[in-house]
Design an enzyme around this catalytic site. Sequence first.
Site, mmCIF file in Angstrom:
data_model
loop_
_atom_site.group_PDB
_atom_site.id
_atom_site.type_symbol
_atom_site.label_atom_id
_atom_site.label_comp_id
_atom_site.label_asym_id
_atom_site.label_seq_id
_atom_site.Cartn_x
_atom_site.Cartn_y
_atom_site.Cartn_z
ATOM 1 C CD GLN A 143 13.329 -41.818 -74.064
ATOM 2 O OE1 GLN A 143 13.397 -41.206 -75.109
ATOM 3 N NE2 GLN A 143 13.725 -43.048 -73.934
ATOM 4 N NE ARG A 145 14.404 -44.032 -77.243
ATOM 5 C CZ ARG A 145 14.397 -45.271 -76.809
ATOM 6 N NH1 ARG A 145 14.691 -46.247 -77.599
ATOM 7 N NH2 ARG A 145 14.069 -45.558 -75.579
ATOM 8 C CE LYS A 146 8.452 -41.721 -74.724
ATOM 9 N NZ LYS A 146 9.510 -42.682 -74.594
ATOM 10 C CB ALA A 147 7.009 -35.436 -79.634
#
Length: 194
Positions: A143, A145-147
Amino acid sequence: FQAELENYLNVKHVIPVANGTDALQIALMALDLKQDDEVIVPAFTYVATAEVIGLLGLKPIMVDVDPYTFNTTAELIKPKLTDRTKAIILVHILGYPSLVKQVREVARKYGIPLVEDASHAPGAEVDGQKIGTFGDLGVFSLQQRKAISTGDGGVVCTDNQELGEKIRRLRSFGDPELSYNYRMSEFSGTLGRI
């Protein structure tokens, strides 16, 4: 995106799904667990990790975490094991790899499948091997906010041919198993490549 992620993680099967919660749920579904089977899960994790256990009618067994790393350890897991323990979910929290080799050793000793929730740690490695590839199954949330992000999305990865094939079936309404539509959109896959 799938092929590139298989190459990056050095695994045989990456199965893209709609989100990380779906990845966790479908991973547990693939293990053919029965109602009230116990699943070890860290007490310090995102709610989805434990929530999918309950949604499937399984019993979450919360395990404490190390106060310095916030990851659980093999030593903390061992006292919680019973003859009803049918899976271990190991979370690599806040980007820090857990002591995955020791936990994998315990899981193998007792014949318990290990599912790695590597949502916070894509790209992290232990001894040159990517986190999420040590267990029977690895899951990643992708999603915003993930790297690695696909806008929303997730993946399940495995080197086990049987589990890979089963997860692909479960991802698209099962057949013959009962399931849902867990597929990732083509657009999300394109974002992941970027």
